[in-house]
Design a protein around this motif. Structure first.
Motif, PDB file in Angstrom:
ATOM      1  N   THR A 193       0.852  -1.192   0.000  1.00 24.73           N
ATOM      2  CA  THR A 193       0.000   0.000   0.000  1.00 24.73           C
ATOM      3  C   THR A 193       0.888   1.242   0.000  1.00 24.73           C
ATOM      4  O   THR A 193       1.793   1.370   0.831  1.00 24.73           O
ATOM      5  CB  THR A 193      -0.918   0.017   1.235  1.00 24.73           C
ATOM      6  OG1 THR A 193      -1.718  -1.165   1.243  1.00 24.73           O
ATOM      7  CG2 THR A 193      -1.826   1.237   1.210  1.00 24.73           C
ATOM      8  N   PHE A 194       0.604   2.148  -0.935  1.00 25.59           N
ATOM      9  CA  PHE A 194       1.405   3.363  -1.084  1.00 25.59           C
ATOM     10  C   PHE A 194       0.541   4.596  -0.874  1.00 25.59           C
ATOM     11  O   PHE A 194      -0.603   4.659  -1.336  1.00 25.59           O
ATOM     12  CB  PHE A 194       2.013   3.447  -2.497  1.00 25.59           C
ATOM     13  CG  PHE A 194       3.007   2.370  -2.803  1.00 25.59           C
ATOM     14  CD1 PHE A 194       4.363   2.580  -2.598  1.00 25.59           C
ATOM     15  CD2 PHE A 194       2.594   1.137  -3.296  1.00 25.59           C
ATOM     16  CE1 PHE A 194       5.288   1.595  -2.891  1.00 25.59           C
ATOM     17  CE2 PHE A 194       3.516   0.149  -3.583  1.00 25.59           C
ATOM     18  CZ  PHE A 194       4.864   0.369  -3.388  1.00 25.59           C
ATOM     19  N   ASP A 195       1.101   5.569  -0.196  1.00 23.18           N
ATOM     20  CA  ASP A 195       0.500   6.900  -0.086  1.00 23.18           C
ATOM     21  C   ASP A 195       1.140   7.759  -1.172  1.00 23.18           C
ATOM     22  O   ASP A 195       2.357   7.976  -1.178  1.00 23.18           O
ATOM     23  CB  ASP A 195       0.780   7.480   1.296  1.00 23.18           C
ATOM     24  CG  ASP A 195       0.253   8.904   1.453  1.00 23.18           C
ATOM     25  OD1 ASP A 195      -0.302   9.449   0.468  1.00 23.18           O
ATOM     26  OD2 ASP A 195       0.407   9.470   2.544  1.00 23.18           O
ATOM     27  N   LEU A 196       0.316   8.224  -2.125  1.00 24.74           N
ATOM     28  CA  LEU A 196       0.846   8.960  -3.275  1.00 24.74           C
ATOM     29  C   LEU A 196       0.670  10.474  -3.148  1.00 24.74           C
ATOM     30  O   LEU A 196       0.744  11.189  -4.149  1.00 24.74           O
ATOM     31  CB  LEU A 196       0.162   8.472  -4.564  1.00 24.74           C
ATOM     32  CG  LEU A 196       0.246   6.977  -4.863  1.00 24.74           C
ATOM     33  CD1 LEU A 196      -0.340   6.686  -6.237  1.00 24.74           C
ATOM     34  CD2 LEU A 196       1.680   6.487  -4.787  1.00 24.74           C
ATOM     35  N   SER A 197       0.437  10.961  -1.950  1.00 23.78           N
ATOM     36  CA  SER A 197       0.207  12.401  -1.789  1.00 23.78           C
ATOM     37  C   SER A 197       1.400  13.232  -2.231  1.00 23.78           C
ATOM     38  O   SER A 197       1.244  14.389  -2.627  1.00 23.78           O
ATOM     39  CB  SER A 197      -0.150  12.714  -0.333  1.00 23.78           C
ATOM     40  OG  SER A 197       0.874  12.240   0.537  1.00 23.78           O
ATOM     41  N   ASP A 198       2.614  12.649  -2.174  1.00 21.49           N
ATOM     42  CA  ASP A 198       3.811  13.369  -2.631  1.00 21.49           C
ATOM     43  C   ASP A 198       4.387  12.758  -3.905  1.00 21.49           C
ATOM     44  O   ASP A 198       5.578  12.899  -4.179  1.00 21.49           O
ATOM     45  CB  ASP A 198       4.894  13.352  -1.529  1.00 21.49           C
ATOM     46  CG  ASP A 198       4.486  14.189  -0.329  1.00 21.49           C
ATOM     47  OD1 ASP A 198       3.814  15.221  -0.539  1.00 21.49           O
ATOM     48  OD2 ASP A 198       4.826  13.807   0.801  1.00 21.49           O
ATOM     49  N   SER A 199       3.543  12.060  -4.674  1.00 24.53           N
ATOM     50  CA  SER A 199       4.019  11.390  -5.898  1.00 24.53           C
ATOM     51  C   SER A 199       3.152  11.780  -7.093  1.00 24.53           C
ATOM     52  O   SER A 199       2.356  10.984  -7.597  1.00 24.53           O
ATOM     53  CB  SER A 199       3.994   9.867  -5.715  1.00 24.53           C
ATOM     54  OG  SER A 199       4.761   9.478  -4.616  1.00 24.53           O
ATOM     55  N   PRO A 200       3.276  13.031  -7.564  1.00 25.06           N
ATOM     56  CA  PRO A 200       2.420  13.482  -8.677  1.00 25.06           C
ATOM     57  C   PRO A 200       2.627  12.677  -9.955  1.00 25.06           C
ATOM     58  O   PRO A 200       1.677  12.471 -10.725  1.00 25.06           O
ATOM     59  CB  PRO A 200       2.832  14.944  -8.864  1.00 25.06           C
ATOM     60  CG  PRO A 200       4.201  15.052  -8.239  1.00 25.06           C
ATOM     61  CD  PRO A 200       4.197  14.081  -7.104  1.00 25.06           C
ATOM     62  N   ILE A 201       3.850  12.193 -10.196  1.00 24.00           N
ATOM     63  CA  ILE A 201       4.110  11.422 -11.417  1.00 24.00           C
ATOM     64  C   ILE A 201       3.336  10.105 -11.375  1.00 24.00           C
ATOM     65  O   ILE A 201       2.698   9.704 -12.356  1.00 24.00           O
ATOM     66  CB  ILE A 201       5.620  11.159 -11.586  1.00 24.00           C
ATOM     67  CG1 ILE A 201       6.370  12.480 -11.771  1.00 24.00           C
ATOM     68  CG2 ILE A 201       5.882  10.244 -12.766  1.00 24.00           C
ATOM     69  CD1 ILE A 201       7.877  12.332 -11.851  1.00 24.00           C
ATOM     70  N   ALA A 202       3.377   9.421 -10.225  1.00 21.00           N
ATOM     71  CA  ALA A 202       2.652   8.157 -10.088  1.00 21.00           C
ATOM     72  C   ALA A 202       1.142   8.384 -10.164  1.00 21.00           C
ATOM     73  O   ALA A 202       0.414   7.599 -10.794  1.00 21.00           O
ATOM     74  CB  ALA A 202       3.019   7.485  -8.771  1.00 21.00           C
ATOM     75  N   LEU A 203       0.657   9.461  -9.548  1.00 22.28           N
ATOM     76  CA  LEU A 203      -0.777   9.772  -9.611  1.00 22.28           C
ATOM     77  C   LEU A 203      -1.217  10.028 -11.050  1.00 22.28           C
ATOM     78  O   LEU A 203      -2.276   9.564 -11.482  1.00 22.28           O
ATOM     79  CB  LEU A 203      -1.083  10.998  -8.746  1.00 22.28           C
ATOM     80  CG  LEU A 203      -1.306  10.742  -7.256  1.00 22.28           C
ATOM     81  CD1 LEU A 203      -1.399  12.064  -6.503  1.00 22.28           C
ATOM     82  CD2 LEU A 203      -2.556   9.908  -7.033  1.00 22.28           C
ATOM     83  N   ALA A 204      -0.394  10.744 -11.800  1.00 24.32           N
ATOM     84  CA  ALA A 204      -0.718  11.025 -13.198  1.00 24.32           C
ATOM     85  C   ALA A 204      -0.788   9.737 -14.006  1.00 24.32           C
ATOM     86  O   ALA A 204      -1.651   9.573 -14.883  1.00 24.32           O
ATOM     87  CB  ALA A 204       0.324  11.977 -13.797  1.00 24.32           C
TER      88      ALA A 204
END
Length: 556
Positions: A67-78
């Motif tokens: 499980t990953f928190d992507l709040s600081d990962s805009p590239i992964a969120l995109a």
């Protein structure tokens, strides 16, 4: 960041869950306990090769969930948005991999089935795993230049160079293909020109062969045609017994009858029309007869031309009357040779322009690399000094090479740990322990330059101890301030530097071996670090040393 990792029925693990935190986390345990299982599990999460042997003995399947928190990962969120894989909680990403005992594997992102390529593309934005083999990769020029580019944050200009190289290399490949095609067509082209010249001697025209055949038949039978046409004309025009004379007499008789019955006028008209047509036919026969005369020369010419038509028709496997089509096809075919020549000229200009554009951008990249190399070398040397190599020298040697996807540079890292000695290739001057320290310095210096926010280090501290180990721990803790760092280690100094620590335990119950992973509290950390310091027999002195080491390393 990686929030949690759950492993079920994987290798010797029945079920284990790691709840992870920010900063630096250390995973420790006795030799053979399975410290690296969590790293192996994460490699599967990243799309690594699945193997049925990974499934715990007696289990139907293996399940690994991260499980990953992507709040600081805009590239992964995109990327999740692009693949339509966003969860209800847009900043959460759950990746699950299952492997059955017959070797079949499935991967899920937020409960949606994905292929391995998608999995690798996504997880490369989330995790980077570094192991002991990184020291060997360090010896290869192509990996060295990757570290330099990462440190200098040259990704954008490198991407431009790679795009321009792709255009240049594809154009060059197409040009080579055209040149090979032109080469292969030379013999065919010469044959085509010969065939055109051969057919041009005949100069076949549409319908000519049929006309020649008709004329040949006429000239060959001129006497029969002349006699027959004269006889036919006589049948029509003979004053006493000719057909036209008979029709005249018939018209006179019908005319007299029509005076008595007007309904016969139509019949009279029909007979009159027939008389006109026959009279015209007689005139044409008379003209035709006057044109008939023997012409041996013309007959001989026609005979020779028809023979040539027949010979060429047989040679080109077609009806003689179709030879004009064959000539048209051959002439059209020559345009392909001309078009290839023109295309080669056009492509040559395009490739020249593409190479010039590439070389210009590659030169710009090379200049930036050389600027960055100065700072990079200085910082690496400084870290090596910290890692108990006070006289270490580190340099980067540049050589311009043939164009490739990463530009025009080939670089070599050069090193020497001894004062007054000239730096040379790492493979020649560095021992195994020194290579490990160089790799560690480079990884620490470049890791937070890479887009992945979570960095995994799998026993990269092998071969070091004492003060160097303490410095290594401090470097990793420093890196943990900007990235999530998870390190598998056997060194107490490194473990003591971590913000959080996990212990791997192996147990044998009822003749069944299993491995578990537990997060340690403060007292648990002291006991585990004491074990790392002194072995299985944990004394009060070892505990005191562990407590002091923990305080010293975490205070740095």
């Amino acid at each position: 960041m990686l929030e949690s990792l759950t492993i079920e029925n994987y290798a010797v693990v029945k079920k284990a869950t790691l709840n992870l935190h920010k900063g630096m986390s250390a995973i420790t345990g006795e030799t053979g306990a399975g410290k690296s299982i969590s790293v192996d599990a994460l490699e599967l999460i990243m799309g690594g090769r699945a193997d049925s042997r990974s499934v715990r003995n007696g289990a139907e399947n293996t399940s690994i969930c991260a499980t990953f928190d992507l709040s600081d990962s805009p590239i992964a969120l995109a990327l999740l948005k692009e693949y339509d894989l966003l969860s209800d909680d847009n900043e959460l990403c759950i990746i699950r991999r299952t492997i059955t005992k017959d070797g079949r594997s499935r991967a899920f992102v937020n409960d949606r089935n994905v292929n391995t390529n998608t999995l690798k593309s996504l997880t490369s934005r989330l995790l980077n795993i570094h192991g002991q083999h990184d020291g060997q990769l360090l010896l290869k020029s192509e990996h060295q230049i990757e570290y330099l580019d990462a440190f200098g944050e040259l990704g954008d200009i490198l991407s431009d160079v790679q795009s321009l190289y792709y255009t240049y290399s594809k154009g060059r490949e197409e040009l080579t293909r055209l040149a090979d095609r032109q080469k292969d067509m030379v013999a065919e082209y010469k044959l085509t020109l010969y065939q055109i010249a051969e057919l041009n001697k005949l100069a076949p025209k549409e319908g000519e062969f049929a006309e020649l055949s008709n004329e040949y038949d006429r000239l060959s039978n001129v006497q029969a045609l002349l006699g027959g046409s004269l006889a036919a004309g006589s049948q029509l025009t003979n004053d006493e017994e000719g057909i036209l004379t008979g029709i005249n007499n018939l018209l006179n008789s019908l005319g007299n009858l029509a005076k008595l019955d007007k309904s016969l006028l139509n019949i009279c008209q029909s007979v009159e029309n027939a008389h006109i047509l026959l009279d015209d036919a007689a005139s044409e026969l008379n003209h035709y007869s006057s044109t008939l005369e023997a012409d041996p020369e013309r007959l001989n010419f026609i005979n020779e031309r028809m023979a040539l038509y027949n010979d060429l028709g047989h040679k080109y496997n077609t009806e003689p009357g179709n030879l004009h089509k064959i000539l048209d096809e051959l002439q059209h075919k020559t345009t392909e040779f001309t078009s290839i020549k023109d295309e080669i000229e056009t492509r040559t200009a395009e490739v020249r322009n593409a190479k010039n554009a590439f070389m210009s951008k590659a030169k710009e990249l090379s200049d930036k690399r050389k600027e960055v190399a100065v700072d990079f070398s200085s910082k690496i040397a400084g870290m090596l000094h910290e890692l108990s190599m006070p006289h270490a020298m580190f340099e980067i040697d540049f050589q311009e090479v043939a164009p490739h996807s990463n530009g025009i540079d080939s670089i070599e890292f050069k090193f020497n740990a001894n004062a007054g000695m000239t730096p040379d290739l790492i493979s020649r001057t560095a021992s195994g322990g020194e290579i490990s320290r160089i790799a560690l310095a480079i990884l620490v210096l470049t890791a937070n330059k890479i887009s992945a926010p979570t960095l995994i280090f799998d026993e990269i501290d092998t071969g070091i101890s004492g003060f160097t180990a303490a410095t290594t721990g401090k470097l990793l803790r420093r890196l943990g301030a900007s990235s999530q760092v998870i390190t598998v280690t056997h060194l107490p100094q490194v473990a003591a530097s971590a913000h959080n620590q996990y212990e791997v335990l192996k147990s044998d119950d009822n003749n069944e071996t299993s491995t578990s992973i537990h997060e340690l509290d403060s007292e648990g950390r002291i006991r585990e670090i004491a074990r790392l310091l002194g072995g299985a027999n944990i004394t009060d002195s070892a505990l005191a040393n562990a407590r002091e080491l923990l305080n010293t390393q975490t205070a740095a």
